[in-house]
Design an enzyme around this catalytic site. Sequence first.
Site: not given
Ligand code: GDP
Ligand code: IMO
Ligand code: MG
Length: 434
Positions: A13, A16-17, A38, A40-42, A128, A223, A304, A417
């Site tokens: 999280d 990366k997305g 598992n 979730g890329h926003t 997840t 991840q 988180r 960012s």
């Molecule tokens: P990922 O799993 O690495 O792709 O990240 P996620 O999408 O799960 O979580 C990152 C969150 O932070 C998302 O809600 C994004 O929209 C948000 N985000 C990404 N970059 C920034 C930033 O520079 N500032 C803020 N405020 N939010 C961000």
């Molecule tokens: P992105 O790509 C954050 C965590 C779960 C749990 C552990 C094992 O969005 O960054 P699993 O379902 O994979 O067996 O769970 O890994 N986990 C993540 N935490 N971001 C993720 O993906 C994750 N994918 C799995 O919360 O602690």
């Molecule tokens: Mg994520």
Amino acid sequence: MKTLAIIGAQWGDEGKGKITDCLAQEADIIVRFQGGNNAGHTIQIGDDIFKLHLLPSGILRQGKTAVIGNGVVIDPEGLMDEIRLVKESGRNLDGLRISDRAHIVLNYHRKLDGAEERYRGDKSVGTTKRGIGPCYQDKIARYGFRVCDLLEEDTLREKVPPILAMKKDHLGLVGESCQCTDEMLIDRLLGWGEALREYICDVSVLINDEIAAGKKVLFEGAQGVMLDIDHGTYPFVTSSNTVGGAICTGAGIGPKLIDEIIGCLKAYTTRVGEGPMPTELHGELGNYIMKKGGEFGTTTGRGRRCGWLDLVVAKHAVRIGGINSWAITKLDVLNGMETIRVCTHYELNGERIDYFPASLKKLEQVEPVYVDLPGWETWDGRSEELAAQGYDALPRELRDYVKFIEKETGLPADIISIGKRRTETIDRRKKWWA
Ligand code: GDP
Ligand code: IMO
Ligand code: MG
């Protein structure tokens, strides 16, 4: 020829997305190589928010090839839901390609995921519950279903009866059951094969051919390094390798074909699920960052855990992940803080530790040692304007914070960012593909 990769440098999280989507603008092919839904890329485009779990983030840029590699585990229903959502947004999926070697997540995997968590009791991982661990277990144990099987009825008729019988016994042992018959499962698998047929191919051949043809390939990790099955906080990890090395096995390319790896580093630390996190903030400040940063899981909605930036983690990620430069995200979330702490090393029984210990017992005892850096004034609401002005328009204290990270880790922070949108990003390097 040039290939780039983005991997998470913490516990996932990191953003990366968003960063993948930004770099995908110039890429020809975007490839996911491990993990499943598992992840979730926003991605926020204007006011439209997309939450992708299996589709590579590049799918939102039309005219690109978006590849799901063999190292990914695919929940076909989840994938078809995502395909539907992207189509509903007016985009086509002409560029989607799915590896014929990727493994399939089935309903019994999700049931086993839940059962394993129950057995772990108060030591549960906090998965997840998407069936990721059990699906990778079957892959390694050599009784998984692969995408290519979905296109061959005779193969399914051979494979389904013994595997389903074994899985039913397994489910029974852990207090679960499955009403599915051989015929039902075969029908379901064949149905998925039909629905996905047009996208299925040997992606290793595709990617290698495209690299040879001089195309720009971007690999998108899921991840983060600390969730890596070998190098993370085992057993509080996911079930795949999340490091740069996983690109080779998960996409079918040789190690010499990876030119650069960008580590996505959140300006502070978050973790969703259980397990060690040395710089976690338990009180008000942790809650403040959680709310300000919108730190709620993209996949599960869980809050988180939040804490200060941990450079022991970042350096571990550099070494294990093969990271060459940083994309530092969410710096705007630290706006308006008087002091920002950064952990530079740990102490264990009075001794300095610069590396991340394997032992959970040791991790429980380590004391993070912090350097305090001055914060900066808030610019709330002006991220887009500031990003357009460039890096030097950012507050001096923010630039000092970035400089500190660069100096401690020995890597440049090429992408900064400061907001969710594409336009709230500062690319300090620009020439990625030269
Ligand atoms: P990922 O799993 O690495 O792709 O990240 P996620 O999408 O799960 O979580 C990152 C969150 O932070 C998302 O809600 C994004 O929209 C948000 N985000 C990404 N970059 C920034 C930033 O520079 N500032 C803020 N405020 N939010 C961000
Ligand atoms: P992105 O790509 C954050 C965590 C779960 C749990 C552990 C094992 O969005 O960054 P699993 O379902 O994979 O067996 O769970 O890994 N986990 C993540 N935490 N971001 C993720 O993906 C994750 N994918 C799995 O919360 O602690
Ligand atoms: Mg994520």
